[in-house]
Design an enzyme around this catalytic site. Sequence first.
Site, mmCIF file in Angstrom:
data_model
loop_
_atom_site.group_PDB
_atom_site.id
_atom_site.type_symbol
_atom_site.label_atom_id
_atom_site.label_comp_id
_atom_site.label_asym_id
_atom_site.label_seq_id
_atom_site.Cartn_x
_atom_site.Cartn_y
_atom_site.Cartn_z
ATOM 1 N N PHE A 175 -13.159 -5.274 1.588
ATOM 2 C CA PHE A 175 -14.286 -4.533 0.997
ATOM 3 C C PHE A 175 -15.582 -4.737 1.810
ATOM 4 O O PHE A 175 -16.654 -4.968 1.239
ATOM 5 C CB PHE A 175 -14.525 -4.938 -0.459
ATOM 6 C CG PHE A 175 -13.418 -4.580 -1.420
ATOM 7 C CD1 PHE A 175 -12.472 -3.605 -1.114
ATOM 8 C CD2 PHE A 175 -13.324 -5.213 -2.657
ATOM 9 C CE1 PHE A 175 -11.447 -3.275 -2.020
ATOM 10 C CE2 PHE A 175 -12.314 -4.892 -3.563
ATOM 11 C CZ PHE A 175 -11.380 -3.923 -3.239
ATOM 12 N N PRO A 176 -15.524 -4.661 3.156
ATOM 13 C CA PRO A 176 -16.752 -4.876 3.944
ATOM 14 C C PRO A 176 -17.823 -3.829 3.655
ATOM 15 O O PRO A 176 -19.013 -4.079 3.848
ATOM 16 C CB PRO A 176 -16.271 -4.777 5.397
ATOM 17 C CG PRO A 176 -15.031 -3.928 5.326
ATOM 18 C CD PRO A 176 -14.381 -4.320 4.029
ATOM 19 N N LEU A 177 -17.372 -2.657 3.181
ATOM 20 C CA LEU A 177 -18.339 -1.590 2.855
ATOM 21 C C LEU A 177 -18.502 -1.452 1.341
ATOM 22 O O LEU A 177 -19.094 -0.482 0.867
ATOM 23 C CB LEU A 177 -17.850 -0.249 3.437
ATOM 24 C CG LEU A 177 -17.682 -0.214 4.951
ATOM 25 C CD1 LEU A 177 -17.058 1.106 5.400
ATOM 26 C CD2 LEU A 177 -19.030 -0.420 5.637
ATOM 27 N N LEU A 223 -21.116 0.438 -0.787
ATOM 28 C CA LEU A 223 -22.412 -0.211 -1.004
ATOM 29 C C LEU A 223 -23.545 0.791 -1.154
ATOM 30 O O LEU A 223 -23.609 1.774 -0.411
ATOM 31 C CB LEU A 223 -22.749 -1.092 0.205
ATOM 32 C CG LEU A 223 -21.829 -2.261 0.516
ATOM 33 C CD1 LEU A 223 -22.218 -2.884 1.843
ATOM 34 C CD2 LEU A 223 -21.906 -3.276 -0.611
ATOM 35 N N TYR A 229 0.873 -1.184 0.000
ATOM 36 C CA TYR A 229 0.000 0.000 0.000
ATOM 37 C C TYR A 229 0.907 1.232 0.000
ATOM 38 O O TYR A 229 1.592 1.519 0.980
ATOM 39 C CB TYR A 229 -0.915 0.026 1.219
ATOM 40 C CG TYR A 229 -1.906 -1.120 1.300
ATOM 41 C CD1 TYR A 229 -2.282 -1.842 0.165
ATOM 42 C CD2 TYR A 229 -2.473 -1.477 2.518
ATOM 43 C CE1 TYR A 229 -3.190 -2.891 0.250
ATOM 44 C CE2 TYR A 229 -3.387 -2.515 2.600
ATOM 45 C CZ TYR A 229 -3.736 -3.225 1.472
ATOM 46 O OH TYR A 229 -4.639 -4.258 1.560
HETATM 47 N N1 LIG Z 1 -6.559 -8.867 0.863
HETATM 48 C C1 LIG Z 1 -6.917 -8.056 -0.100
HETATM 49 O O1 LIG Z 1 -6.781 -8.377 -1.286
HETATM 50 C C2 LIG Z 1 -7.502 -6.724 0.236
HETATM 51 C C3 LIG Z 1 -8.119 -5.981 -0.791
HETATM 52 C C4 LIG Z 1 -8.674 -4.755 -0.432
HETATM 53 C C5 LIG Z 1 -8.626 -4.315 0.870
HETATM 54 N N2 LIG Z 1 -8.018 -5.063 1.848
HETATM 55 C C6 LIG Z 1 -8.018 -4.642 3.257
HETATM 56 O O2 LIG Z 1 -9.366 -4.498 3.659
HETATM 57 C C7 LIG Z 1 -9.567 -3.207 4.237
HETATM 58 C C8 LIG Z 1 -10.978 -2.754 3.963
HETATM 59 O O3 LIG Z 1 -11.206 -2.616 2.583
HETATM 60 P P1 LIG Z 1 -11.309 -1.194 1.850
HETATM 61 O O4 LIG Z 1 -10.780 -0.123 2.730
HETATM 62 O O5 LIG Z 1 -10.700 -1.368 0.529
HETATM 63 O O6 LIG Z 1 -12.838 -1.064 1.585
HETATM 64 P P2 LIG Z 1 -14.118 -0.785 2.540
HETATM 65 O O7 LIG Z 1 -13.750 -0.836 3.962
HETATM 66 O O8 LIG Z 1 -15.195 -1.687 2.041
HETATM 67 O O9 LIG Z 1 -14.537 0.681 2.088
HETATM 68 C C9 LIG Z 1 -13.684 1.757 2.109
HETATM 69 C C10 LIG Z 1 -14.358 2.871 1.339
HETATM 70 O O10 LIG Z 1 -15.539 3.260 2.023
HETATM 71 C C11 LIG Z 1 -15.455 4.639 2.390
HETATM 72 N N3 LIG Z 1 -16.028 4.741 3.740
HETATM 73 C C12 LIG Z 1 -15.530 4.200 4.875
HETATM 74 N N4 LIG Z 1 -16.344 4.474 5.906
HETATM 75 C C13 LIG Z 1 -17.368 5.205 5.414
HETATM 76 C C14 LIG Z 1 -18.494 5.797 5.999
HETATM 77 N N5 LIG Z 1 -18.761 5.665 7.299
HETATM 78 N N6 LIG Z 1 -19.344 6.493 5.183
HETATM 79 C C15 LIG Z 1 -19.108 6.608 3.865
HETATM 80 N N7 LIG Z 1 -18.030 6.079 3.257
HETATM 81 C C16 LIG Z 1 -17.161 5.374 4.028
HETATM 82 C C17 LIG Z 1 -14.011 4.998 2.344
HETATM 83 O O11 LIG Z 1 -13.834 6.355 2.007
HETATM 84 P P3 LIG Z 1 -13.286 7.445 3.091
HETATM 85 O O12 LIG Z 1 -11.808 7.272 3.145
HETATM 86 O O13 LIG Z 1 -13.721 8.744 2.501
HETATM 87 O O14 LIG Z 1 -13.966 7.151 4.386
HETATM 88 C C18 LIG Z 1 -13.505 4.103 1.217
HETATM 89 O O15 LIG Z 1 -13.777 4.686 -0.033
HETATM 90 C C19 LIG Z 1 -8.493 -2.343 3.569
HETATM 91 O O16 LIG Z 1 -8.256 -1.175 4.312
HETATM 92 C C20 LIG Z 1 -7.329 -3.293 3.504
HETATM 93 O O17 LIG Z 1 -6.638 -3.293 4.735
HETATM 94 C C21 LIG Z 1 -7.462 -6.268 1.531
#
Ligand SMILES: NC(=O)c1ccc[n+]([C@@H]2O[C@H](COP(=O)([O-])OP(=O)(O)OC[C@H]3O[C@@H](n4cnc5c(N)ncnc54)[C@H](OP(=O)(O)O)[C@@H]3O)[C@@H](O)[C@H]2O)c1
Length: 291
Positions: free
Chosen positions: A213-215, A221, A63
Amino acid sequence: MTNLKISGTFSLGGRKVTRLGYGAMQLAGPGVFGPPKDRAGALAVLREAVAAGVDHIDTSDFYGPHITNQLIREALHPYAKDLVIVTKVGATRGADASWNPAQSPAQLTQAVHDNLRNLGLDVLDVVNLRVMGDVHAPSEGSIEEQFTALAQLQQQGLIRHLGLSNVTSTQVAEAQRIAEVVCVQNHYNLVHRHDDALLDELGEKGIAYVPFFPLGGFTPLQSETLSKVAQGLDATPMQVALAWLLARAPNMLLIPGTSSTAHLKENLAAAELVLADDVLAELEAIGQKKG
Ligand SMILES: NC(=O)c1ccc[n+]([C@@H]2O[C@H](COP(=O)([O-])OP(=O)(O)OC[C@H]3O[C@@H](n4cnc5c(N)ncnc54)[C@H](OP(=O)(O)O)[C@@H]3O)[C@@H](O)[C@H]2O)c1
């Protein structure tokens, strides 16, 4: 302040962590590449997470690359004793921000050393092998060579516990014949339910399931039902999406990502949101339509 313990704990590498943690990927620059636009803001998110009781942070040295780990070190080192930092190896970034497989034993060894150096650690708590057969979804294929290389680094004392990411049930079983697997990190959320069977299988084995990608990831979502349910509960759709995941299975550990302290606080407050059975059934229908 939200009581994170209210949604319970689950074992992650021999330690109990609160089920709502934090994913640090969003702290790097656009496209998870380069430095953040707001460096002070990124450091503040990390400090706020730990101050709020988060004891599980997910990261990777790819990252940025390196940037997210360097931010974690600057914000939080020396680390609290109860903080579990989970990292992942198996990819590198091209100069064009591309995500490229880096799965040879030499590349995995290099990645472990990069994580140790940039996080300022002598031993990594948990390292996930991020399988790259198909970059976007699990696909079958032996992971013996890669996982054996990580097991050797574990035996050398550089890694405490091993996990897997972007894997199938067959690959989990193959890895378990080589070394203990403490967690699996795959794509899963309210509308993306391909892993329902694997999640239950891991629960029976006492292995943590940590959805990425929980959100919804880069495209958060959106669902009319989700918005309607959230309005009725005086909560936000993101809080309901997280509360649904917490209710889905006891071995579910969450790492929602954000670069905003306001979103962080909102997300952590989902620990206190209890969804009634009729609400869970309504939300369940979203996944059955689209998942
Ligand atoms: N193993 C893998 O291949 C893999 C792939 C992807 C991710 N990951 C890990 O999984 C973690 C979670 O995934 P992710 O961060 O990609 O996706 P996520 O948690 O599903 O969603 C993050 C997105 O949602 C927004 N968000 C977060 N909280 C919010 C809220 N309360 N209201 C509105 N928007 C909100 C964030 O923007 P803002 O910054 O503006 O809040 C960002 O755009 C990552 O941080 C990483 O550590 C692992």
